[in-house]
Design an enzyme around this catalytic site. Structure first.
Site, PDB file in Angstrom:
ATOM      1  N   GLY A   1      14.582 -11.743  10.184  1.00 32.01           N
ATOM      2  CA  GLY A   1      13.633 -11.847  11.284  1.00 32.01           C
ATOM      3  C   GLY A   1      12.290 -12.333  10.797  1.00 32.01           C
TER       4      GLY A   1
ATOM      5  N   ALA B   1       7.891 -12.269  11.206  1.00 32.79           N
ATOM      6  CA  ALA B   1       6.879 -11.221  11.118  1.00 32.79           C
ATOM      7  C   ALA B   1       6.847 -10.410  12.410  1.00 32.79           C
ATOM      8  CB  ALA B   1       5.503 -11.838  10.845  1.00 32.79           C
ATOM      9  N   ARG B   2       6.856  -9.081  12.273  1.00 35.99           N
ATOM     10  CA  ARG B   2       6.775  -8.157  13.414  1.00 35.99           C
ATOM     11  C   ARG B   2       7.873  -8.407  14.445  1.00 35.99           C
ATOM     12  NH1 ARG B   2       4.056  -3.807  11.739  1.00 35.99           N
ATOM     13  NH2 ARG B   2       2.018  -4.345  10.857  1.00 35.99           N
TER      14      ARG B   2
ATOM     15  N   GLY C   1      10.711  -6.788  14.458  1.00 36.56           N
ATOM     16  CA  GLY C   1      11.500  -5.576  14.626  1.00 36.56           C
ATOM     17  C   GLY C   1      12.640  -5.463  13.648  1.00 36.56           C
TER      18      GLY C   1
ATOM     19  N   ALA D   1      11.964   0.399  -1.568  1.00 39.47           N
ATOM     20  CA  ALA D   1      10.779  -0.365  -1.205  1.00 39.47           C
ATOM     21  C   ALA D   1      10.477  -1.343  -2.338  1.00 39.47           C
ATOM     22  CB  ALA D   1       9.594   0.564  -0.961  1.00 39.47           C
TER      23      ALA D   1
ATOM     24  N   HIS E   1       5.742   2.578   7.900  1.00 41.90           N
ATOM     25  CA  HIS E   1       7.181   2.590   7.601  1.00 41.90           C
ATOM     26  C   HIS E   1       7.631   3.986   7.187  1.00 41.90           C
ATOM     27  CE1 HIS E   1       8.529  -1.781   7.290  1.00 41.90           C
ATOM     28  NE2 HIS E   1       7.305  -1.838   7.756  1.00 41.90           N
TER      29      HIS E   1
ATOM     30  N   ARG F   1      10.626   6.986   8.936  1.00 37.23           N
ATOM     31  CA  ARG F   1      11.878   7.334   8.271  1.00 37.23           C
ATOM     32  C   ARG F   1      12.159   8.824   8.377  1.00 37.23           C
ATOM     33  NH1 ARG F   1       9.712   3.613   4.273  1.00 37.23           N
ATOM     34  NH2 ARG F   1       9.229   5.277   2.802  1.00 37.23           N
TER      35      ARG F   1
ATOM     36  N   GLU G   1      12.586   4.955  -3.177  1.00 38.16           N
ATOM     37  CA  GLU G   1      12.429   4.434  -4.536  1.00 38.16           C
ATOM     38  C   GLU G   1      11.681   3.117  -4.458  1.00 38.16           C
ATOM     39  OE1 GLU G   1      15.399   4.252  -7.422  1.00 38.16           O
ATOM     40  OE2 GLU G   1      16.345   6.173  -6.898  1.00 38.16           O
TER      41      GLU G   1
END
Length: 404
Positions: free
Chosen positions: A234, A236-237, A239, A258, A276, A280, A287
């Site tokens: 996708g 930017a932004r 989803g 990450a 982010h 979660r 990690e």
């Protein structure tokens, strides 16, 4: 043990009364759902909803043999009328067990929301677990709590994917458990999108009035298996990260990888990372690394890699691929070797995997050779990675579009 679903919708049903939203407008015919109620072997009714006799008649069933009516959650609307001939509905106290003359045993489970869950064991020893809307089992649970994986589990998969993750972690849901989504409202678009989201969680749903033999999988239902490797692309932004997280929300112990790392001198980056992290589940572990091959090689819980474009950026930093001379002298070869190692690890990984990447190159040509190099290499990486995945999605304006 036979189960008839008199309804599969949320307490308000679908479409919800007087709701003008687009999702309710589309809920017609087989997509309409009455409030969830279950008829077990014609003798046990779980949840009393408006018009149960009519709902049973539509399903080709009868309530004349019902000897016990059990409620699972508080009813906020007007008092429900109990049809003539039905016993008064009751709720079994938490952690108590009820033995019925029909040979069924019902164990009441404590929940983290108002209501009671029921574990029903039939005369044939088949077992079904039913949770009310918006609820998950209280506490962490252990395999001892449920004894063994259930044959059929019915719960609010879309509203509480963490409940399904907890049941998997506690051993109530195993590889052979049929997971059926109920309490379906207008929070998720109906039709293909509904079934796609459920399939990602290893679940499915059926129309109102369906009768199932508990523990006997019906090949006609085409029960889904959650894909083992998924790539979410996708802009930017768009989803894409939300979609990736959604695809693993029903699984326990996810490792969030990450690849961007932390940047102490960049508050805006820190705000992105915090956004982010707050989304979660608390049971997920994070990690921060770009060393993906060892993680993919080791067996363990699912991996969510966010994202491949940052992995490529840091890899190109390490091999100094931004310099034209160094790129020509060996940088291109070094990057190809690292990409091949990553793709090979994806091909053979024993883990469930969801990866995120940016879709680039849709028209804008970077002004510098280094920018064009990155665009080209990311396109190649995405194509190689996608070639190893069962499912590939492209998110556009928050809408996931299946590519494979």
């Amino acid at each position: 043990m036979e189960l008839t679903l008199l309804g599969t919708g949320s307490p308000a049903g679908l479409p919800a009364p007087d709701c003008p939203c687009a999702r309710c407008a589309a809920a017609r015919g087989d997509r309409a759902r009455a409030a969830t109620a279950l008829l077990v072997d014609g003798t046990l009714l779980l949840d009393l909803t408006p018009g149960p006799a009519f709902a049973a008649a539509r399903a080709g069933a009868s309530l004349s043999g019902v000897r016990q009516v059990l409620l699972t959650h508080p009813h906020d609307g007007p008092a429900l009328e109990v049809p003539a001939g039905l016993p008064a509905p009751v709720r079994v106290p938490e952690r108590q067990e009820l033995a019925l003359i029909s040979g069924h045993r019902v164990q009441a489970l404590a929940l983290d929301a108002p209501g009671t869950g029921y574990l029903v064991t039939g005369p044939d020893a088949r077992r079904l677990l039913y949770l009310p809307p918006g609820a998950a089992p209280a506490g962490t649970g252990t395999p001892h709590t449920y004894g063994a994986p259930c044959d059929l589990v019915l719960l609010d998969v879309l509203g509480r994917p963490d409940a399904l993750a907890a049941l998997r972690d506690a051993g109530a849901v195993g590889p052979a458990t049929d997971v059926l989504a109920v309490h379906i409202g207008h929070e998720v678009p109906p039709g293909d999108e509904l079934h796609r989201r459920l399939a990602a969680a290893g679940a499915h749903t059926v129309p109102d009035g369906t009768t199932l033999a508990v523990g006997e999988w019906d090949s006609a239902l085409d029960l889904p298996q959650a894909p083992r490797r998924t790539l979410v692309l996708g802009g930017a932004r768009s989803g894409k990260s939300v979609e990736a997280e959604r695809r693993l929300a029903a699984f326990p112990g996810v490792v969030y990888v990450a690849t961007g790392g932390s940047r102490d001198d960049d508050p805006e980056w820190g705000a992105r990372v915090a956004e982010h992290r707050e989304r979660r589940p608390t049971s997920w572990r994070t990690e921060e690394t770009c060393d993906l091959v060892p993680l993919l090689a080791d067996p363990g819980p699912p991996l969510l890699i966010d994202c491949l474009s940052l992995w490529l950026t840091r890899t190109m930093d390490e091999i100094e691929a931004w310099d034209d001379t160094l790129w020509a002298r060996g940088g291109a070869t070094a990057l190809a070797e690292r990409t091949e190692a990553l793709v090979a690890a994806v091909r053979t990984t024993p883990r469930r995997l969801v990866a995120v990447s940016n879709e680039v190159g849709s028209g804008v040509v970077p002004a510098t050779p280094a920018g064009r190099r990155f665009r080209d290499e990311l396109g190649r990486l995405n194509a190689r990675f996608a070639d190893e995945c069962e499912h590939v999605l492209l998110t556009v304006a928050g809408v996931p579009v299946p590519l494979r």
